[in-house]
Design a protein around this motif. Structure first.
Motif, PDB file in Angstrom:
ATOM      1  N   VAL B 124      25.016   5.182-102.325  1.00 11.16           N
ATOM      2  CA  VAL B 124      24.447   5.614-101.044  1.00 11.16           C
ATOM      3  C   VAL B 124      24.795   7.085-100.792  1.00 11.16           C
ATOM      4  O   VAL B 124      23.926   7.884-100.421  1.00 11.16           O
ATOM      5  CB  VAL B 124      24.948   4.725 -99.887  1.00 11.16           C
ATOM      6  CG1 VAL B 124      24.510   5.296 -98.546  1.00 11.16           C
ATOM      7  CG2 VAL B 124      24.428   3.298-100.049  1.00 11.16           C
ATOM      8  N   ALA B 125      26.050   7.455-101.039  1.00  7.50           N
ATOM      9  CA  ALA B 125      26.454   8.848-100.805  1.00  7.50           C
ATOM     10  C   ALA B 125      25.648   9.797-101.687  1.00  7.50           C
ATOM     11  O   ALA B 125      25.212  10.863-101.242  1.00  7.50           O
ATOM     12  CB  ALA B 125      27.945   9.018-101.073  1.00  7.50           C
ATOM     13  N   GLU B 145      19.394  10.391 -90.522  1.00  7.30           N
ATOM     14  CA  GLU B 145      19.816   9.402 -89.538  1.00  7.30           C
ATOM     15  C   GLU B 145      20.386   8.193 -90.266  1.00  7.30           C
ATOM     16  O   GLU B 145      19.740   7.619 -91.143  1.00  7.30           O
ATOM     17  CB  GLU B 145      18.611   8.990 -88.687  1.00  7.30           C
ATOM     18  CG  GLU B 145      18.948   8.059 -87.553  1.00  7.30           C
ATOM     19  CD  GLU B 145      17.692   7.415 -86.984  1.00  7.30           C
ATOM     20  OE1 GLU B 145      16.985   8.095 -86.215  1.00  7.30           O
ATOM     21  OE2 GLU B 145      17.412   6.250 -87.334  1.00  7.30           O
ATOM     22  N   LEU B 146      21.612   7.818 -89.892  1.00 10.23           N
ATOM     23  CA  LEU B 146      22.260   6.664 -90.506  1.00 10.23           C
ATOM     24  C   LEU B 146      22.274   5.531 -89.503  1.00 10.23           C
ATOM     25  O   LEU B 146      22.555   5.743 -88.327  1.00 10.23           O
ATOM     26  CB  LEU B 146      23.712   6.996 -90.872  1.00 10.23           C
ATOM     27  CG  LEU B 146      23.944   8.206 -91.761  1.00 10.23           C
ATOM     28  CD1 LEU B 146      25.431   8.523 -91.837  1.00 10.23           C
ATOM     29  CD2 LEU B 146      23.382   7.940 -93.145  1.00 10.23           C
ATOM     30  N   LYS B 147      21.990   4.343 -89.981  1.00 13.29           N
ATOM     31  CA  LYS B 147      21.911   3.231 -89.043  1.00 13.29           C
ATOM     32  C   LYS B 147      22.427   1.950 -89.689  1.00 13.29           C
ATOM     33  O   LYS B 147      22.130   1.685 -90.854  1.00 13.29           O
ATOM     34  CB  LYS B 147      20.445   3.050 -88.660  1.00 13.29           C
ATOM     35  CG  LYS B 147      20.229   2.341 -87.380  1.00 13.29           C
ATOM     36  CD  LYS B 147      18.781   2.482 -86.966  1.00 13.29           C
ATOM     37  CE  LYS B 147      18.362   1.244 -86.230  1.00 13.29           C
ATOM     38  NZ  LYS B 147      16.920   1.166 -86.084  1.00 13.29           N
ATOM     39  N   ILE B 148      23.195   1.188 -88.923  1.00 12.02           N
ATOM     40  CA  ILE B 148      23.628  -0.120 -89.406  1.00 12.02           C
ATOM     41  C   ILE B 148      22.487  -1.105 -89.175  1.00 12.02           C
ATOM     42  O   ILE B 148      21.888  -1.125 -88.105  1.00 12.02           O
ATOM     43  CB  ILE B 148      24.864  -0.613 -88.628  1.00 12.02           C
ATOM     44  CG1 ILE B 148      26.048   0.314 -88.879  1.00 12.02           C
ATOM     45  CG2 ILE B 148      25.227  -2.040 -89.037  1.00 12.02           C
ATOM     46  CD1 ILE B 148      27.293  -0.065 -88.094  1.00 12.02           C
ATOM     47  N   GLN B 157      20.738   1.784 -93.222  1.00 12.88           N
ATOM     48  CA  GLN B 157      19.471   2.479 -93.415  1.00 12.88           C
ATOM     49  C   GLN B 157      19.710   3.977 -93.312  1.00 12.88           C
ATOM     50  O   GLN B 157      20.424   4.430 -92.424  1.00 12.88           O
ATOM     51  CB  GLN B 157      18.471   2.041 -92.357  1.00 12.88           C
ATOM     52  CG  GLN B 157      17.199   2.883 -92.350  1.00 12.88           C
ATOM     53  CD  GLN B 157      16.182   2.392 -91.335  1.00 12.88           C
ATOM     54  OE1 GLN B 157      15.562   1.362 -91.520  1.00 12.88           O
ATOM     55  NE2 GLN B 157      16.032   3.142 -90.245  1.00 12.88           N
ATOM     56  N   VAL B 158      19.124   4.701 -94.216  1.00  7.15           N
ATOM     57  CA  VAL B 158      19.198   6.162 -94.171  1.00  7.15           C
ATOM     58  C   VAL B 158      17.786   6.696 -94.047  1.00  7.15           C
ATOM     59  O   VAL B 158      16.912   6.333 -94.829  1.00  7.15           O
ATOM     60  CB  VAL B 158      19.837   6.736 -95.454  1.00  7.15           C
ATOM     61  CG1 VAL B 158      19.876   8.264 -95.389  1.00  7.15           C
ATOM     62  CG2 VAL B 158      21.219   6.164 -95.678  1.00  7.15           C
ATOM     63  N   LEU B 159      17.612   7.522 -93.032  1.00  8.56           N
ATOM     64  CA  LEU B 159      16.299   8.112 -92.816  1.00  8.56           C
ATOM     65  C   LEU B 159      16.440   9.626 -92.943  1.00  8.56           C
ATOM     66  O   LEU B 159      17.260  10.222 -92.259  1.00  8.56           O
ATOM     67  CB  LEU B 159      15.888   7.727 -91.406  1.00  8.56           C
ATOM     68  CG  LEU B 159      14.428   7.619 -91.082  1.00  8.56           C
ATOM     69  CD1 LEU B 159      14.217   6.373 -90.239  1.00  8.56           C
ATOM     70  CD2 LEU B 159      14.009   8.830 -90.300  1.00  8.56           C
ATOM     71  N   ALA B 160      15.690  10.201 -93.856  1.00  7.43           N
ATOM     72  CA  ALA B 160      15.746  11.660 -94.041  1.00  7.43           C
ATOM     73  C   ALA B 160      14.420  12.236 -93.572  1.00  7.43           C
ATOM     74  O   ALA B 160      13.372  11.883 -94.090  1.00  7.43           O
ATOM     75  CB  ALA B 160      15.985  12.002 -95.506  1.00  7.43           C
ATOM     76  N   THR B 211      12.786   6.873 -96.197  1.00  5.53           N
ATOM     77  CA  THR B 211      13.628   5.821 -95.636  1.00  5.53           C
ATOM     78  C   THR B 211      14.166   4.977 -96.777  1.00  5.53           C
ATOM     79  O   THR B 211      13.406   4.515 -97.619  1.00  5.53           O
ATOM     80  CB  THR B 211      12.813   4.901 -94.708  1.00  5.53           C
ATOM     81  OG1 THR B 211      12.078   5.714 -93.800  1.00  5.53           O
ATOM     82  CG2 THR B 211      13.725   3.967 -93.931  1.00  5.53           C
ATOM     83  N   ILE B 212      15.473   4.801 -96.816  1.00  8.14           N
ATOM     84  CA  ILE B 212      16.034   3.889 -97.819  1.00  8.14           C
ATOM     85  C   ILE B 212      16.945   2.881 -97.125  1.00  8.14           C
ATOM     86  O   ILE B 212      17.494   3.153 -96.052  1.00  8.14           O
ATOM     87  CB  ILE B 212      16.816   4.626 -98.930  1.00  8.14           C
ATOM     88  CG1 ILE B 212      17.981   5.428 -98.362  1.00  8.14           C
ATOM     89  CG2 ILE B 212      15.933   5.534 -99.746  1.00  8.14           C
ATOM     90  CD1 ILE B 212      19.284   4.732 -98.436  1.00  8.14           C
TER      91      ILE B 212
END
Ligand SMILES: Nc1ncnc2c1ncn2[C@@H]1O[C@H](COP(=O)(O)OP(=O)(O)OP(=O)(O)O)[C@@H](O)[C@H]1O
Ligand SMILES: [Mg+2]
Lengths: 134, 220
Positions: B124-125, B145-148, B157-160, B211-212
């Protein structure tokens, strides 16, 4: 402060030793590339050891930079050994289909030093013509 | 006794003699130097590890031991949800080069707190690093944006997102036939390969949003 930080390069006998113990910003990586090149030139070192044990990730930028360092060093007649790569990061590198092609990698600093020492010993064997033997 | 303490002891009692549970907890708290009444971000993964080390001494059956470990993981990941808030999200602006490091470190910490395996944390990093660098290189600025994800299993969830030029030849890139002028052309491929879900919206002129998602149990 972050901006002026540099990764120290230590000369130990004939080798340069770089130990990365911080999360690498792109800027730090570029700085390191320049510094290593300069130090090789200045010191006439024979070998370069890059300890990656403190690296947090090896993304495409960082791994390319490390590979570049190895290539430049080789062009300057210096052997590079990487060591201390975290197994999880190594797996990740493979999964990302990236490689550090052509650069020797050892488990830890000790074996890196040993490797360079062996290489040096081999090189000091008097050169002789004749059929190649193992 | 605090609520957290009672809950942890409750888990331990299922696997080790109740005479020992308090000692195991006490040792773990001491060793990880956390305050049970006030668990801060990052504390729970350290405490969880110390607890597991303690349990290892007393649970000889490996199946039981693994069950105990996963009970602890579940507990701490639920606990973090309630401290961080169920709908926890964090937005990291990407404006300077050093924001790339900040974003991936935040992401990794969040994964660690959620109980992701070390290799998942690294994946993830790394992916965050790729996406953040793409924003910086190709769009100038944007945000991560990081989201649980309160799903079962839990996820991140990571949104770039950026308002840059978008990507015209996205299909070529994802097919792996792309020759990058600026890099190795590995960033987006890695994001797709290493994560459980990958979506990209990059119509030229509309900016780019990647979005991943990665879920807890998906891979060791
Ligand atoms: N956020 C973005 N905005 C605009 N174009 C982008 C964006 N992200 C990626 N691209 C385009 O997609 C291409 C592929 O990106 P990818 O990250 O896969 O590889 P790269 O950046 O070229 O190289 P690497 O990431 O391996 O260093 C880039 O070369 C760039 O042209
Ligand atoms: Mg990229």
């Amino acid at each position: 402060m972050l901006e002026t930080m540099r990764i120290p390069i230590i000369k130990l006998y004939d080798n340069l030793i770089v130990s990365i113990q911080v999360a690498l910003s792109d800027k730090l990586v570029r700085q390191l590339k320049d510094d290593v090149t300069m130090e090789i030139e200045k010191t006439g070192a024979q070998g370069l050891i890059v300890d990656l044990s403190g690296v947090d990730v090896m993304d495409s930028y960082i791994s390319r930079a490390i590979r570049d360092i190895g290539v430049v060093a080789r062009l300057m007649g210096v052997k590079t050994v990487l060591c201390g790569l975290d197994p999880m990061i190594a797996i990740n590198l493979v999964e990302m289909d990236m490689n550090l092609e052509g650069i020797m990698t050892t488990l830890n600093m000790e074996s890196a030093i040993e490797y360079l020492r062996e290489q040096e010993a081999e090189q000091t064997v008097p050169f002789h013509f004749g059929p190649e033997n193992e | 006794m605090t609520k957290t303490e009672t809950q942890i002891l409750g888990i331990l009692k299922k696997y080790i003699s109740s005479l020992l549970t308090e000692t195991v907890l006490e040792m773990a708290v001491k060793r990880s130097s956390v305050d049970l009444d006030n668990l801060r971000p990052g504390d729970s993964s350290r405490l969880a590890n110390s607890l597991k080390n303690g349990c290892r001494l007393f649970i000889t059956n490996t199946t039981e031991r693994d069950k105990c470990y996963s009970d602890l993981d579940l507990f701490f990941s639920t606990a973090i949800m309630s401290t961080r808030g169920k709908n926890h999200s964090a937005t990291i602006p990407i404006e300077e080069e050093r924001d790339i490091v900040i974003a991936r470190t935040e992401g990794r910490n969040l994964c660690a707190e959620l109980g992701f395996s070390l290799s998942a944390q690294v994946s993830v990093a790394t992916v965050i690093s790729e996406l953040a660098r793409n924003i910086y290189q190709y769009a100038g600025n944007g945000e991560i944006e990081l989201k649980i994800l309160d799903t079962d299993p839990m996820g991140i969830q990571v949104l770039a997102r950026d308002k840059g030029p978008g990507i015209e030849d996205i299909q070529v890139i994802l097919d792996g036939d792309y020759k990058s002028k600026t890099g190795m052309g590995k960033g987006l491929m890695a994001a797709r390969k290493l994560m459980d879900e990958f979506e990209i919206q990059c119509d030229p002129g509309m900016g780019t949003t990647v979005t991943i998602r990665k879920y807890l149990d998906s891979r060791p």
